[in-house]
Design a protein around this motif. Structure first.
Motif, short mmCIF file in Angstrom:
data_model
loop_
_atom_site.label_atom_id
_atom_site.label_comp_id
_atom_site.label_asym_id
_atom_site.label_seq_id
_atom_site.Cartn_x
_atom_site.Cartn_y
_atom_site.Cartn_z
N LEU A 171 0.69 -1.35 0.19
CA LEU A 171 0.07 -0.12 0.01
C LEU A 171 0.69 1.61 -0.08
CD1 LEU A 171 -3.10 0.16 -0.15
CD2 LEU A 171 -2.93 0.64 1.95
N ALA A 172 2.39 1.01 0.93
CA ALA A 172 3.15 2.41 0.97
C ALA A 172 3.59 2.79 -0.70
CB ALA A 172 3.96 2.05 1.42
N ASP A 173 3.17 2.02 -1.16
CA ASP A 173 3.92 1.70 -2.93
C ASP A 173 2.88 2.37 -3.75
OD1 ASP A 173 6.69 1.07 -2.02
OD2 ASP A 173 6.41 -1.53 -2.84
N ILE A 174 1.91 1.86 -3.01
CA ILE A 174 0.62 2.30 -4.70
C ILE A 174 -0.15 2.88 -4.56
CG2 ILE A 174 -2.10 1.09 -5.58
CD1 ILE A 174 -0.55 -1.23 -4.28
N LEU A 175 -0.03 3.72 -3.39
CA LEU A 175 -1.13 5.19 -2.90
C LEU A 175 -0.44 6.05 -3.23
CD1 LEU A 175 -2.71 4.59 0.55
CD2 LEU A 175 -3.54 4.38 -1.84
N PRO A 176 1.43 6.58 -3.78
CA PRO A 176 2.30 7.64 -4.20
C PRO A 176 1.68 7.64 -5.72
CG PRO A 176 3.40 6.58 -2.24
CD PRO A 176 2.23 5.73 -2.41
N SER A 177 1.45 6.70 -6.11
CA SER A 177 1.45 6.60 -7.60
C SER A 177 0.08 7.06 -7.94
CB SER A 177 2.13 5.51 -8.49
OG SER A 177 1.46 4.34 -7.32
N LEU A 178 -0.52 7.37 -7.19
CA LEU A 178 -2.12 7.51 -7.73
C LEU A 178 -2.23 8.72 -7.98
CD1 LEU A 178 -4.26 5.15 -4.90
CD2 LEU A 178 -3.35 4.40 -7.93
N GLU A 179 -3.11 9.48 -8.97
CA GLU A 179 -3.53 10.09 -9.66
C GLU A 179 -4.61 11.01 -8.79
OE1 GLU A 179 -4.68 13.26 -13.09
OE2 GLU A 179 -4.18 11.09 -14.07
N GLY A 180 -4.55 11.35 -7.63
CA GLY A 180 -5.12 11.43 -6.65
C GLY A 180 -5.82 10.72 -5.88
N THR A 181 -7.26 10.88 -4.74
CA THR A 181 -7.22 9.70 -3.25
C THR A 181 -7.79 8.63 -3.83
OG1 THR A 181 -7.15 11.57 -2.13
CG2 THR A 181 -7.85 9.92 -1.52
N ALA A 182 -7.57 7.68 -3.10
CA ALA A 182 -7.98 6.05 -3.37
C ALA A 182 -9.47 6.29 -1.96
CB ALA A 182 -7.68 4.73 -3.51
N GLU A 183 -10.49 6.56 -1.71
CA GLU A 183 -11.28 7.23 -1.02
C GLU A 183 -11.68 5.67 0.10
OE1 GLU A 183 -11.85 9.35 1.01
OE2 GLU A 183 -12.00 10.99 -0.65
N GLY A 184 -11.48 4.67 -1.27
CA GLY A 184 -12.21 3.26 -0.38
C GLY A 184 -11.18 2.43 0.56
N VAL A 185 -10.00 3.08 0.78
CA VAL A 185 -8.49 2.73 1.62
C VAL A 185 -9.59 3.26 2.87
CG1 VAL A 185 -6.35 3.26 2.03
CG2 VAL A 185 -6.96 2.96 -0.18
N ASN A 186 -9.86 4.22 3.21
CA ASN A 186 -10.63 4.93 4.72
C ASN A 186 -11.45 4.31 4.27
OD1 ASN A 186 -7.99 6.72 5.22
ND2 ASN A 186 -8.21 8.13 4.10
N THR A 187 -12.21 4.44 3.63
CA THR A 187 -13.64 3.96 3.70
C THR A 187 -14.21 2.71 4.18
OG1 THR A 187 -14.35 5.46 1.67
CG2 THR A 187 -15.83 3.47 2.59
N THR A 188 -12.34 1.91 4.52
CA THR A 188 -13.21 0.81 4.35
C THR A 188 -13.48 0.36 6.41
OG1 THR A 188 -12.05 -0.13 2.31
CG2 THR A 188 -12.21 -1.53 4.10
N GLY A 189 -11.84 1.19 6.50
CA GLY A 189 -11.66 1.00 7.84
C GLY A 189 -13.02 1.54 8.79
N VAL A 190 -14.31 2.97 8.39
CA VAL A 190 -14.77 3.46 8.63
C VAL A 190 -16.02 2.57 8.73
CG1 VAL A 190 -15.80 5.64 8.72
CG2 VAL A 190 -14.01 5.48 8.63
N LEU A 191 -16.00 1.92 7.78
CA LEU A 191 -17.27 0.76 7.25
C LEU A 191 -17.34 -0.56 8.39
CD1 LEU A 191 -19.71 -0.23 5.53
CD2 LEU A 191 -17.67 -0.84 3.81
N ILE A 192 -16.17 -0.89 8.40
CA ILE A 192 -16.06 -1.96 9.31
C ILE A 192 -16.04 -1.54 11.30
CG2 ILE A 192 -14.37 -4.29 10.82
CD1 ILE A 192 -15.66 -4.25 7.46
N GLN A 193 -15.96 -0.27 11.00
CA GLN A 193 -16.24 0.42 12.83
C GLN A 193 -17.43 0.12 12.90
OE1 GLN A 193 -14.46 4.00 12.95
NE2 GLN A 193 -15.45 4.47 14.78
N ARG A 194 -18.93 0.61 11.40
CA ARG A 194 -20.01 0.81 12.14
C ARG A 194 -20.65 -0.50 11.64
NH1 ARG A 194 -22.94 5.25 10.97
NH2 ARG A 194 -25.64 4.70 10.68
N ALA A 195 -19.85 -1.45 10.93
CA ALA A 195 -20.48 -2.81 11.08
C ALA A 195 -20.70 -3.82 11.86
CB ALA A 195 -20.20 -3.31 9.78
N ASN A 196 -18.93 -3.81 12.65
CA ASN A 196 -18.79 -4.17 14.03
C ASN A 196 -20.18 -3.93 15.30
OD1 ASN A 196 -16.99 -5.63 12.67
ND2 ASN A 196 -15.40 -4.64 13.29
#
Length: 318
Positions: free
Chosen positions: A256-281
């Motif tokens: 992930l550390a290699d992938i994210l800096p190379s993207l053109e913009g933000t991959a919102e799903g990375v942060n969304t996943t953690g929040v989603l699991i928090q709410r689901a639990n």
């Protein structure tokens, strides 16, 4: 240049509006260009531009936020310190969840501006295709039908069809939660698991989105529309999707550390996943695909092990 301009209008509005677009990234610029082609005045703002935020939003009838999720709370606070006309429409085009509150962007904007109508814009909208003039459609949703219709008029064109919707939460969650599934879809393709696996993944992924989305308060039918199923199909099948690229490259052995800096913009799903699991639990909602994506992003599991864990779950009725 602080404004979006067009060499000619393809159908100028009878009532041209002034739009202030907060966030001059790819999506904000693309939306600004669409509005400009329809004869509206567009002002773009980002932290790197000369014009102040106060000057940008002054007198604007529509304030459109296209910043990343992490920037939304700060931008809401900044705009609160300025004068915003009570009739001004706030449009949010951000797809994410606030990690502090698990709120959606529109909920943060509505809390900050309870007297202003808030409209959600979401759909199967890959920016690069829209910039090329390829046909696309989106949804604009609000509890205020008049506000949604005004935003519809601003952006609608022969190449960009805009539908109104009365379920802003559902439209927003559809556009947000499919990013988690796009990561899973990228993994599926990166591991060369085939068409059968991809079809099963997207079908069960949509079931997860509907399960938690309706518990959240959204309407089931919304998830079968443009911002739900439509956005899911577009994002989970296109290498243009940043979230898809995260999953694909993880499956190909990158970190992930290699992938994210190379993207053109933000991959919102990375942060969304953690929040989603928090709410689901917290609410006891089963989200098996999202859970495995979360474990993968946290480096607790390999892509191959994530697939194995899903396939070895207890058999049950569909």
């Amino acid at each position: 240049m602080n404004d979006v301009t067009a060499s000619g209008s393809r159908g100028s509005s009878r009532f041209p509006k002034t739009l202030a677009i907060i966030g001059a990234g790819v999506w904000g610029t693309t939306l600004g260009h669409l509005a400009s082609l329809n004869g509206h005045q567009v002002r773009l703002w980002s932290r790197s531009r000369d014009r102040s935020l106060k000057e940008t939003i002054h007198g604007a009838q529509i304030i459109l936020s296209a910043v990343s999720m992490k920037g939304v709370p700060a931008v809401v606070s900044q705009v609160q310190s300025l004068e915003l006309a009570p009739e001004a429409i706030v449009v949010t085009a951000t797809k994410g969840l606030d990690p502090q509150t698990t709120c959606t962007p529109s909920q943060l904007w509505q809390k900050g501006f309870p007297q202003n109508p808030v409209v959600v814009l979401a759909g199967p909208n890959l920016s690069k295709e829209i910039q090329q003039g390829l046909p696309a459609a989106t949804a604009v949703a609000s509890r205020d039908p008049s506000a949604a219709e005004q935003v519809q008029e601003v952006f609608a064109s022969p190449s960009f069809r805009v539908y109104t919707n009365s379920d802003p939460l559902g439209v927003e969650l559809g556009g947000t939660l499919k990013n988690v599934m796009a990561i899973a879809s990228g993994v599926c393709d990166g591991l060369n698991l085939g068409t059968n696996a991809k079809a099963a993944l997207l079908t069960r992924g949509l079931a997860e989105i509907i399960r938690i989305g309706t518990h959240w308060g959204a309407q089931t039918e919304t998830f079968y529309g443009l911002s739900g199923l439509g956005d899911l199909l577009a994002t989970c099948n296109s290498p243009l999707s940043r979230n898809y690229q995260v999953g694909y490259q993880l499956a190909r052995g990158k970190t992930l550390a290699d992938i994210l800096p190379s993207l053109e913009g933000t991959a919102e799903g990375v942060n969304t996943t953690g929040v989603l699991i928090q709410r689901a639990n917290h609410h006891g909602i089963s989200m098996p695909i999202s859970y495995q994506v979360h474990r993968l992003l946290e480096s607790h599991i390999t892509p191959e092990s994530a697939v194995e864990a899903l396939m070895l779950r207890d058999i049950k009725p569909e």
